[in-house]
Design a protein around this motif. Structure first.
Motif, PDB file in Angstrom:
ATOM      1  N   GLY A  85       0.912  -1.306   0.135  1.00  0.00           N
ATOM      2  CA  GLY A  85       0.083  -0.040  -0.029  1.00  0.00           C
ATOM      3  C   GLY A  85       0.760   1.201  -0.078  1.00  0.00           C
ATOM      4  O   GLY A  85       2.120   1.225   0.297  1.00  0.00           O
ATOM      5  N   GLY A  86       0.119   2.381  -0.455  1.00  0.00           N
ATOM      6  CA  GLY A  86       0.897   3.581  -0.458  1.00  0.00           C
ATOM      7  C   GLY A  86       1.631   4.198   0.786  1.00  0.00           C
ATOM      8  O   GLY A  86       2.686   4.694   0.578  1.00  0.00           O
ATOM      9  N   GLU A 104       4.824   2.451   1.517  1.00  0.00           N
ATOM     10  CA  GLU A 104       5.704   3.119   0.307  1.00  0.00           C
ATOM     11  C   GLU A 104       6.289   4.602   0.675  1.00  0.00           C
ATOM     12  O   GLU A 104       7.461   4.673   0.403  1.00  0.00           O
ATOM     13  CB  GLU A 104       4.833   3.116  -1.129  1.00  0.00           C
ATOM     14  CG  GLU A 104       5.483   3.617  -2.319  1.00  0.00           C
ATOM     15  CD  GLU A 104       6.242   2.591  -2.803  1.00  0.00           C
ATOM     16  OE1 GLU A 104       6.295   1.436  -2.533  1.00  0.00           O
ATOM     17  OE2 GLU A 104       7.304   3.172  -3.448  1.00  0.00           O
ATOM     18  N   LYS A 107      11.649   1.456  -7.144  1.00  0.00           N
ATOM     19  CA  LYS A 107      10.389   1.707  -7.919  1.00  0.00           C
ATOM     20  C   LYS A 107      10.388   2.484  -9.129  1.00  0.00           C
ATOM     21  O   LYS A 107       9.650   2.103  -9.933  1.00  0.00           O
ATOM     22  CB  LYS A 107       9.346   1.876  -6.889  1.00  0.00           C
ATOM     23  CG  LYS A 107       8.012   2.314  -7.188  1.00  0.00           C
ATOM     24  CD  LYS A 107       7.034   1.021  -7.406  1.00  0.00           C
ATOM     25  CE  LYS A 107       7.203  -0.138  -6.212  1.00  0.00           C
ATOM     26  NZ  LYS A 107       6.282   0.278  -5.303  1.00  0.00           N
ATOM     27  N   ARG A 146      -3.026  -3.132  -5.318  1.00  0.00           N
ATOM     28  CA  ARG A 146      -3.782  -4.164  -4.139  1.00  0.00           C
ATOM     29  C   ARG A 146      -5.010  -4.744  -5.051  1.00  0.00           C
ATOM     30  O   ARG A 146      -5.765  -3.999  -5.619  1.00  0.00           O
ATOM     31  CB  ARG A 146      -3.885  -3.617  -2.992  1.00  0.00           C
ATOM     32  CG  ARG A 146      -2.556  -3.254  -2.192  1.00  0.00           C
ATOM     33  CD  ARG A 146      -2.874  -2.840  -0.796  1.00  0.00           C
ATOM     34  NE  ARG A 146      -3.790  -1.245  -1.224  1.00  0.00           N
ATOM     35  CZ  ARG A 146      -5.056  -1.124  -0.653  1.00  0.00           C
ATOM     36  NH1 ARG A 146      -5.884  -1.944  -0.456  1.00  0.00           N
ATOM     37  NH2 ARG A 146      -5.700  -0.034  -0.954  1.00  0.00           N
ATOM     38  N   LYS A 204     -10.148  -0.675  -6.216  1.00  0.00           N
ATOM     39  CA  LYS A 204      -9.297  -0.433  -7.417  1.00  0.00           C
ATOM     40  C   LYS A 204     -10.090  -1.140  -8.669  1.00  0.00           C
ATOM     41  O   LYS A 204      -9.567  -0.866  -9.718  1.00  0.00           O
ATOM     42  CB  LYS A 204      -7.878  -1.151  -7.121  1.00  0.00           C
ATOM     43  CG  LYS A 204      -7.354  -0.730  -5.943  1.00  0.00           C
ATOM     44  CD  LYS A 204      -6.743   0.540  -5.836  1.00  0.00           C
ATOM     45  CE  LYS A 204      -5.921   0.861  -4.484  1.00  0.00           C
ATOM     46  NZ  LYS A 204      -5.643   1.919  -4.581  1.00  0.00           N
ATOM     47  N   GLY A 240      -0.686  -7.105  -8.538  1.00  0.00           N
ATOM     48  CA  GLY A 240      -1.178  -6.777  -7.046  1.00  0.00           C
ATOM     49  C   GLY A 240      -0.362  -7.648  -6.100  1.00  0.00           C
ATOM     50  O   GLY A 240       0.147  -8.830  -6.127  1.00  0.00           O
ATOM     51  N   ASN A 241      -0.271  -6.973  -4.781  1.00  0.00           N
ATOM     52  CA  ASN A 241       0.577  -7.651  -3.617  1.00  0.00           C
ATOM     53  C   ASN A 241      -0.548  -7.574  -2.498  1.00  0.00           C
ATOM     54  O   ASN A 241      -1.606  -7.099  -2.797  1.00  0.00           O
ATOM     55  CB  ASN A 241       1.643  -6.846  -3.558  1.00  0.00           C
ATOM     56  CG  ASN A 241       1.308  -5.221  -3.005  1.00  0.00           C
ATOM     57  OD1 ASN A 241       0.371  -4.679  -3.131  1.00  0.00           O
ATOM     58  ND2 ASN A 241       2.637  -4.651  -2.477  1.00  0.00           N
ATOM     59  N   VAL A 289       1.644 -10.935  -6.302  1.00  0.00           N
ATOM     60  CA  VAL A 289       3.178 -10.877  -6.252  1.00  0.00           C
ATOM     61  C   VAL A 289       3.435 -10.549  -4.861  1.00  0.00           C
ATOM     62  O   VAL A 289       2.927  -9.941  -3.970  1.00  0.00           O
ATOM     63  CB  VAL A 289       3.843  -9.830  -7.338  1.00  0.00           C
ATOM     64  CG1 VAL A 289       3.553 -10.292  -8.764  1.00  0.00           C
ATOM     65  CG2 VAL A 289       3.384  -8.599  -7.085  1.00  0.00           C
ATOM     66  N   ILE A 326       8.121  -4.139 -10.137  1.00  0.00           N
ATOM     67  CA  ILE A 326       6.854  -2.958 -10.445  1.00  0.00           C
ATOM     68  C   ILE A 326       7.130  -2.218 -11.291  1.00  0.00           C
ATOM     69  O   ILE A 326       6.566  -1.769 -12.461  1.00  0.00           O
ATOM     70  CB  ILE A 326       6.399  -2.698  -9.195  1.00  0.00           C
ATOM     71  CG1 ILE A 326       5.615  -3.557  -8.247  1.00  0.00           C
ATOM     72  CG2 ILE A 326       5.073  -1.574  -9.605  1.00  0.00           C
ATOM     73  CD1 ILE A 326       4.545  -4.233  -8.630  1.00  0.00           C
ATOM     74  N   LEU A 332      -0.674   6.814  -5.702  1.00  0.00           N
ATOM     75  CA  LEU A 332       0.794   6.727  -6.113  1.00  0.00           C
ATOM     76  C   LEU A 332       1.312   6.208  -7.548  1.00  0.00           C
ATOM     77  O   LEU A 332       2.156   6.607  -8.070  1.00  0.00           O
ATOM     78  CB  LEU A 332       1.531   5.940  -5.128  1.00  0.00           C
ATOM     79  CG  LEU A 332       1.933   6.740  -3.605  1.00  0.00           C
ATOM     80  CD1 LEU A 332       2.688   5.778  -2.652  1.00  0.00           C
ATOM     81  CD2 LEU A 332       2.668   8.076  -3.891  1.00  0.00           C
ATOM     82  N   THR A 333       0.434   5.153  -7.750  1.00  0.00           N
ATOM     83  CA  THR A 333       0.681   4.352  -9.091  1.00  0.00           C
ATOM     84  C   THR A 333       0.607   5.343 -10.231  1.00  0.00           C
ATOM     85  O   THR A 333       1.284   5.176 -11.303  1.00  0.00           O
ATOM     86  CB  THR A 333      -0.362   3.058  -9.152  1.00  0.00           C
ATOM     87  OG1 THR A 333      -1.512   3.814  -8.999  1.00  0.00           O
ATOM     88  CG2 THR A 333      -0.085   2.004  -8.294  1.00  0.00           C
ATOM     89  N   GLU A 346       3.935   7.096 -10.361  1.00  0.00           N
ATOM     90  CA  GLU A 346       4.708   6.455 -10.651  1.00  0.00           C
ATOM     91  C   GLU A 346       5.135   6.113 -12.204  1.00  0.00           C
ATOM     92  O   GLU A 346       5.935   6.109 -12.953  1.00  0.00           O
ATOM     93  CB  GLU A 346       4.771   4.944 -10.009  1.00  0.00           C
ATOM     94  CG  GLU A 346       5.153   5.288  -8.565  1.00  0.00           C
ATOM     95  CD  GLU A 346       4.576   3.852  -7.701  1.00  0.00           C
ATOM     96  OE1 GLU A 346       4.694   3.827  -6.474  1.00  0.00           O
ATOM     97  OE2 GLU A 346       4.025   2.869  -8.211  1.00  0.00           O
TER      98      GLU A 346
END
Ligand code: UDP
Length: 412
Positions: free
Chosen positions: A41-42, A45, A195, A226, A231, A255-256, A286, A293, A314-315, A318
């Motif tokens: 999760g963010g 991170e 990342k 996730r 999502k 997703g983790n 994962v 990622i 955040l994705t 990124e």
């Protein structure tokens, strides 16, 4: 070279000098961050990057994690969903579980910060220790999209939040009338982390071989998240199916698990069912390996973030940092990162997502233009240095009344 020095090339010497000056004012202060998971999760991170960078600047920043059992995290996930506006019935027993685990943490945790920086609802009740920590300052950092929360859950949380010196939100849409003062601070990414750093072709190939992904076979459309209903991974599959009628492509869902999110296995099962054995859908569950990622993002032709609700995502930052064209829902903090048709494309439905994915796959030059604008937008607004500066200004404002980054009905 130290990370902070490497930043100089990206953001300029003045920015770094200012960070050094601000950190000097915090000498002797201990900042203790507290959240509910060390991984996934963010929030984790962000803390993994911001805490070491603060330390590098000479600030005594620390990070601790509360303890919780499965029942507790079931309750806090239900609260999380309710804050995101989902209809959820929090029963008396569930409130009791929250209360009981909060008390255990209050009893057992070593709380020692001059500035206590508490993230999200799970540890919010730690404010109960405030009276025993003379002179301590308390910040509650809400990473959740609380633009239209379930009233009962929000009122419950606000009861705690109002005892803090300040509440921090990611987007102006999340402001509420509160008794405590509020600050707007968006999250950030670290371009030098595994990342986000540049990867060699060899590193990328290792990841692709491991997961048997061939980016040459068909263009990759990808969502990294996730496995969480908010999502909307099943919605992503539906959008992919609409695209696939016109453009042959493959879908990569990655997703983790997060320790504080008990729902991922159930949602992953839904995804596998929705994928229905389509060999062009790769739904990966994962482990937390950041450079993997990074590789998935770099080999994608289009990145999606089809969230139904979103604190920040955040994705998205990124992906934009890697100059990728992004199609993302216009929810939560996403419109802060994407200006529609300038630095990405915002969508409001499965059909809308499909329409824009198809458009980007068919128009690589347009896609590249959006990606380049997106990269620059992230460089200017969502790197760790901006985030650090705002944190430090907020810390200092707790000791010096008169204020920098407030909004809403702050009570001074
Ligand atoms: N992430 C990851 N592995 C995954 C899925 C997500 O490392 O399989 C990372 C992702 O790259 C991002 C963070 O987890 O850094 C998710 O943050 P975001 O704000 O997008 O969403 P949250 O999970 O906090 O709702």
């Amino acid at each position: 070279m130290s990370t902070i020095n490497r930043y100089e090339e990206l953001v300029g010497k003045n920015t770094i000098d200012e960070l050094r000056m601000l950190s000097g004012y915090l000498e002797g202060k201990v900042i203790q961050h507290i959240n509910s998971t060390a991984m996934g999760g963010g929030v984790a991170e962000i803390l993994q990057r911001i805490v070491p960078l603060m330390q590098e600047l000479g600030v005594n920043a620390q990070w601790d994690v509360i303890k919780g059992n499965r029942d507790f995290f079931e309750v806090t996930k239900a609260m999380h969903n309710a804050l995101h506006g989902k209809k959820v019935n929090i029963t008396g027993k569930m409130w009791d579980i929250f209360d009981e685990v909060s008390r255990e943490n209050l009893r057992e945790m070593n709380l020692y910060g001059d500035i206590m920086f508490v993230h999200d609802p799970q540890p919010v009740a730690l404010i109960g220790r405030r009276n025993k920590m003379k002179g301590s300052k308390w910040i509650w950092r809400c990473h959740v999209d609380v633009s239209s929360p379930d009233k009962k859950v929000w009122n419950f949380l606000e009861g705690f939040a109002n005892k803090y010196d300040a509440a921090v939100f990611s987007s102006p849409h999340f402001a509420h009338r509160m008794k405590t003062r509020q600050a707007l601070i968006s999250p950030s990414i670290d371009p030098f982390s595994d990342k986000n750093r540049e990867l060699s072709q060899n590193e990328i190939d290792t990841v692709l071989n491991k997961y048997k992904i061939d980016p040459q076979a068909k263009p990759i459309v990808c969502q990294i998240s996730r496995y969480d209903a908010l999502k909307d991974p099943v919605g992503v599959i539906q959008a992919y199916r609409l695209v696939k009628k016109y453009v042959d492509c493959q879908l990569l869902l990655v997703g983790n698990r997060a320790a504080d999110d008990p729902e991922s296995d159930r949602i992953y099962q839904q995804v596998i069912e929705a994928a229905g054995g389509d060999p062009d859908i790769h739904a990966l569950l994962v482990e937390d390996i950041p450079y993997e990622i990074n590789a998935f993002q770099r080999v994608s032709k289009v990145i999606i973030q089809k969230s139904i609700r979103e604190g920040f995502a955040l994705t998205v930052s990124e992906a934009l940092w890697k100059a990728k064209p992004v199609v993302a829902s216009a929810v939560g903090g996403i419109p802060l990162q994407i200006t529609h048709k300038y630095s990405g494309l915002l969508c409001h439905s499965i059909e809308g997502a499909a329409f824009y994915i198809k458009q980007l796959l068919n128009a690589p030059e347009y896609a590249a233009k959006l990606g380049a604008k997106g990269h620059e937008h992230i460089r200017q607004n969502f790197l760790l240095t901006r985030h650090l500066r705002e944190h430090m200004l907020l810390f200092l404002s707790l000791y010096h009344k008169g204020y920098v980054v407030t909004f809403g009905q702050a009570k001074r």
